[in-house]
Design a protein around this motif. Structure first.
Motif, mmCIF file in Angstrom:
data_model
loop_
_atom_site.group_PDB
_atom_site.id
_atom_site.type_symbol
_atom_site.label_atom_id
_atom_site.label_comp_id
_atom_site.label_asym_id
_atom_site.label_seq_id
_atom_site.Cartn_x
_atom_site.Cartn_y
_atom_site.Cartn_z
ATOM 1 N N PRO A 509 0.829 -1.214 0.000
ATOM 2 C CA PRO A 509 0.000 0.000 0.000
ATOM 3 C C PRO A 509 0.860 1.259 0.000
ATOM 4 C CG PRO A 509 0.047 -0.964 2.180
ATOM 5 C CD PRO A 509 0.810 -1.900 1.290
ATOM 6 N N TRP A 523 -2.657 0.870 -4.059
ATOM 7 C CA TRP A 523 -1.625 -0.181 -4.096
ATOM 8 C C TRP A 523 -1.493 -0.685 -5.524
ATOM 9 C CZ3 TRP A 523 -6.219 -0.514 -1.420
ATOM 10 C CH2 TRP A 523 -7.202 -1.360 -1.944
ATOM 11 N N TYR A 538 -9.548 -7.785 -2.345
ATOM 12 C CA TYR A 538 -8.482 -7.411 -1.423
ATOM 13 C C TYR A 538 -9.103 -7.154 -0.054
ATOM 14 C CZ TYR A 538 -5.857 -6.425 -5.712
ATOM 15 O OH TYR A 538 -5.246 -6.514 -6.930
ATOM 16 N N VAL A 540 -8.232 -4.847 3.336
ATOM 17 C CA VAL A 540 -7.397 -3.808 3.952
ATOM 18 C C VAL A 540 -7.530 -3.935 5.466
ATOM 19 C CG1 VAL A 540 -6.960 -1.341 4.144
ATOM 20 C CG2 VAL A 540 -7.742 -2.295 1.959
ATOM 21 N N TYR A 541 -6.405 -4.110 6.144
ATOM 22 C CA TYR A 541 -6.382 -4.235 7.595
ATOM 23 C C TYR A 541 -5.849 -2.931 8.201
ATOM 24 C CZ TYR A 541 -7.024 -9.273 7.011
ATOM 25 O OH TYR A 541 -7.516 -10.511 6.688
ATOM 26 N N LYS A 552 -11.204 -4.434 9.410
ATOM 27 C CA LYS A 552 -11.050 -4.998 8.066
ATOM 28 C C LYS A 552 -11.977 -4.268 7.097
ATOM 29 C CE LYS A 552 -10.154 -9.694 9.769
ATOM 30 N NZ LYS A 552 -10.595 -11.111 9.697
ATOM 31 N N TYR A 562 -8.700 2.849 -1.960
ATOM 32 C CA TYR A 562 -9.764 2.818 -0.968
ATOM 33 C C TYR A 562 -9.592 4.012 -0.042
ATOM 34 C CZ TYR A 562 -13.070 0.931 2.447
ATOM 35 O OH TYR A 562 -14.150 0.754 3.271
ATOM 36 N N LEU A 575 -1.175 -0.200 8.751
ATOM 37 C CA LEU A 575 -2.093 -0.675 7.708
ATOM 38 C C LEU A 575 -1.366 -1.666 6.824
ATOM 39 C CD1 LEU A 575 -4.554 1.469 5.673
ATOM 40 C CD2 LEU A 575 -2.910 0.088 4.434
ATOM 41 N N TRP A 576 -2.076 -2.706 6.360
ATOM 42 C CA TRP A 576 -1.549 -3.646 5.371
ATOM 43 C C TRP A 576 -2.707 -4.204 4.555
ATOM 44 C CZ3 TRP A 576 -1.708 -4.652 10.579
ATOM 45 C CH2 TRP A 576 -2.488 -5.733 11.000
ATOM 46 N N VAL A 577 -2.357 -4.822 3.410
ATOM 47 C CA VAL A 577 -3.361 -5.299 2.450
ATOM 48 C C VAL A 577 -3.024 -6.742 2.070
ATOM 49 C CG1 VAL A 577 -4.512 -4.882 0.235
ATOM 50 C CG2 VAL A 577 -3.621 -2.951 1.566
ATOM 51 N N LYS A 588 0.264 -11.018 3.721
ATOM 52 C CA LYS A 588 0.129 -9.567 3.669
ATOM 53 C C LYS A 588 1.328 -8.952 2.975
ATOM 54 C CE LYS A 588 2.312 -8.306 8.076
ATOM 55 N NZ LYS A 588 2.135 -7.575 9.346
#
Length: 784
Positions: A509, A523, A538, A540-541, A552, A562, A575-577, A588
């Motif tokens: 991201p 991303w 996807y 997104v966390y 989530k 997003y 944050l991670w995807v 991730k």
């Protein structure tokens, strides 16, 4: 052969008369043999023996024994591994072992524990020979020797002797040894040239047994074998080849030929030197071989000749190309539609030669036609046209294939998707309802997502199709097109895979824009090789670093951005995807730590943004003012803001001289009485000057030698009309202005500094009517 056997001695009795010398000799011999025997026992620890000898029947049982010549701790080994033994008596010097079902060559040995020197024997299991059979004999042409070969049914494993005996010479046998595959071979001469038959007996033997067969009768005429032939040259056209061979006297020739890596074809002919082979394929490389025989009923076939290779000539292709097309995005501001056409490569049998180029002809409805040449290996071309047809053909060195014509039309989309199910890791079954897509023929095409160059297609008339040759963990774009006279209809599937797993890699991201309460992120797509199938969504966390809560957010593929809202100001997050296929969620990507802005930071950013926008607008306006057309429009707008100027025709001067119908003319003789000629008219021209008012300049056709008298008279006549709005400053002032103009021209990068009020205030159309303008004649003439 046995190892470590005891010594022995043979005594040879002489037939000579007995004497004193002979008795002495006998005594010496007896003593020598005794010494040898005694020494042998002292040098050898033991002796060994097998109850069935060194060669035994495979799978049989036997006893292995060791006899030691002294008392010691006895050891027995099989292939280097110690085994248990049976002692016959308590003080016995002999030990033995029972060997059961022996299957392989083995070495048995014995030794004393305190003495490393062993004694031993090799045991070889095998079979006795079977009855000799399958006798084959050959006599090479112009040779006096006969070679025969026969078998014994199976290999004996152990050494086996073969023997052939010829009738009339039975006491002499021709011996050889059987090879590992169970064949025996023997060669013998023919003693008489008049012999027409041979009668032979065969025998084989080894230590386990022997077998004999015969008599076998051989007709010499039937075993004659010609020498190996040779192909001298091969000449070919596109469909046939001629083989030229060496000279021979054989009446029967057999030819075999095949394409490279193909299946051999065989036929026989009675021709001797010129052999013709027809029904060949153009531009194909063939291997040729021949062999010979005396005739159909006599003799043996010779060995095959060394292969000879030759390629047939080319022909023009006789099959049209298989062509398909897909629509493309059209260029901006273009009324044409854009397509990409594809065609399949002709196989070897259809191409009939090396394809050198592809000819493409585009025919538009308005009659326009243009041609395109595509060179292999490329097999696609982009075309933009409106309501057109395209013809494609392949060209080799001998000509052009039949033309394939296809109408380029955008297909209509059909609601609903075809169904599919995997058959295995490399194929998929596709089927669709006939009512939704009705057509006389269907084209099913597919290609890996992101690689349209790899498109493949097949044509079917049924409502099912099997897509083969797919790669596992690859995502494909699939569509079914119904070809109809009213226009094609298409149904698509965005992504299918024969087999897939969770993605190998996660997206990375990147922040796009962040605020006090929101974050916009984006991303990049995962590389195709890392997806392992078709991406579906996807996740997104978002983790609050302060509270540790994780939220989530699901984003459907192919979206790659997003906006997360509802964040707390001045709060830090991580944050991670991750990416998903139908098989599950992948790992991730990289973490994106960030903190939201405070209210003061947000206000500062807005101020900076507003200042940047204003500066950019000023720069754009400054650049626009450099265009002359914009400049003129701006001056016209400024002129509209000036006060209304009264019409000179309504002035007092115009009313005073309304009765005078003649034109006002200035004559030079009115100013100078010495001039007798009719004076020339003085033309009055209105010249713009860069000041608030205009000035009037007079030009005379006469020389400027006219002096003060003329000036005085003109001044007398015109002094009542001198304008109070401005004054004429003469040539010096005008020259000064021109200098200023030139200096301003050097800075044309900046907008013009001319005022809209610098333009003339009076537009007279070439004639001057004076009202508020008064002319100072002296300055006027000074200007001229």
């Amino acid at each position: 052969m046995s190892h470590g056997q005891g010594g022995s001695c043979e005594i040879v009795w002489s037939s000579a008369p007995s004497s004193m010398s002979s008795e002495c000799t006998w005594s010496i011999l007896v003593m020598f043999c005794f010494i040898l025997a005694t020494g042998a026992h002292e040098g050898t620890v033991c002796t060994v023996r097998s109850s069935k000898g060194e060669e035994v029947l495979l799978g049989s049982n036997f006893t292995f024994s060791c006899i030691f010549n002294k008392q010691c701790s006895k050891l027995i080994f099989r292939n280097g591994t110690q085994i248990l033994y049976i002692k016959k008596k308590a003080m016995s010097m002999e030990v033995s072992v029972e060997i059961v079902n022996i299957k392989e060559f083995s070495t048995f040995s014995c030794r004393c524990e305190e003495n490393p020197e062993p004694c031993g024997i090799d045991i070889k299991p095998g079979y006795p020979p079977d009855i000799p059979q399958n006798l084959t004999c050959v006599q090479k042409m112009n040779s006096r020797n006969v070679s025969c070969i026969w078998t014994t049914g199976r290999g004996t494993i152990i050494d086996t002797t073969c023997q052939l005996r010829v009738h009339g010479d039975l006491e002499l046998g021709y011996e050889s040894f059987m090879n590992a595959t169970g064949f025996c071979h023997s060669t013998f001469p023919i003693k008489s040239s008049e012999m027409t038959q041979l009668v032979v007996w065969l025998s084989v033997s080894n230590t386990l047994g022997s077998k004999t067969s015969g008599p076998h009768t051989i007709n010499l005429i039937n075993i004659v074998k010609p020498s190996m032939p040779e192909i001298i040259n091969v000449s070919c056209s596109s469909r046939w080849c001629n083989l030229h061979t060496d000279n021979h006297s054989m009446n029967l020739v057999e030819i075999q030929y095949s394409a490279v890596n193909g299946i051999w074809d065989t036929f026989q002919t009675n021709d001797k030197s010129r052999l013709n082979i027809s029904l060949l394929q153009p531009d194909t490389t063939y291997n040729f071989q021949i062999r010979r025989k005396i005739n159909h009923t006599v003799g043996l076939w010779s060995d095959w000749s060394q292969p000879k290779q030759k390629t047939t000539k080319e022909e023009a292709p006789d099959k049209a190309l298989d062509v398909w097309y897909l629509q493309e995005l059209k260029p901006p501001q273009s009324k044409s539609k854009c397509f990409r056409i594809f065609w399949k490569e002709l196989n070897i049998s259809d191409a009939k030669g090396k394809i050198q180029r592809y000819n493409i002809s585009v025919q538009e409805q308005k009659g326009k036609r243009h041609s395109i040449i595509v060179v292999p290996p490329s097999r696609n071309q982009s075309i933009c046209c409106y309501n057109c047809s395209v013809s494609v053909s392949a060209v080799n060195s001998e000509g052009q294939s039949p033309v394939k014509i296809i109408q380029l039309r955008f297909p209509g989309l059909v609601a609903g998707l075809p169904s599919h199910r995997p058959l295995n890791n490399h194929s998929i079954a596709l089927f669709w309802p006939k009512l939704d897509i009705a057509g006389t023929e269907y084209v099913v095409h597919w290609y890996p997502v992101g690689n349209i160059e790899g498109i493949q297609w097949t044509r079917v008339v049924d409502t099912t199709a099997h897509i083969t040759g797919l790669q596992p963990q690859e995502c494909y774009q699939v569509a079914v097109t119904a070809l109809r006279s009213s226009g094609p209809k298409m149904a698509t599937i965005k992504g299918i895979s024969s087999w897939q797993s969770a993605p190998e890699q996660g997206p990375d991201p990147k922040p796009f824009r962040k605020d006090t309460e929101s974050l916009s992120l984006t991303w990049n797509e995962i590389p195709q090789k890392k997806r392992r199938g078709c991406l579906k969504k996807y996740t997104v966390y978002l983790m609050d670093k302060l509270k540790g809560d994780i939220h989530k957010f699901s984003v459907d593929h192919p979206k790659t951005q997003y906006v997360i809202s509802g964040l707390s100001p001045e709060q830090c997050y991580n944050l991670w995807v991750t990416a998903w296929t139908d098989a599950g969620e992948g790992p991730k990507g990289s973490d994106l730590p960030f903190c939201t802005l405070s209210d003061s930071e947000r206000m500062l950013s807005l101020v900076i943004l507003a200042g940047g926008v204003v500066l950019l607008a000023c720069l754009i306006l400054l650049c626009i003012c450099q265009f002359s057309s914009v400049h003129r429009r701006f001056l016209c707008c400024c002129r509209c803001l000036l006060p209304i100027i009264p019409d000179p025709a309504n002035s007092k001067c115009a009313k005073t001289y309304a009765d005078d119908q003649s034109e006002i003319k200035f004559y030079l003789d009115q100013c100078d009485s010495s001039v007798n000629e009719d004076p020339d008219n003085v033309e009055v021209e209105e010249v713009p000057y860069p000041s608030i008012c205009t000035y009037i300049k007079s030009f005379s056709h006469e020389s400027s030698s006219s002096d003060g008298t003329q000036i005085t008279k003109i001044t007398d006549i015109m002094e009542d009309y001198i304008s109070t709005h401005g004054a004429i400053s003469g040539e010096e002032e005008e020259d000064e202005y021109e200098g200023e103009e030139r200096s301003l021209d050097e800075f044309k990068f900046f907008p013009s500094t001319h005022s809209p009020f610098m333009e003339p205030l009076f537009l007279t159309g070439g004639k001057l009517t004076l009202d508020v303008v008064k002319i100072d004649c002296s300055e006027f003439l000074d200007c001229t």
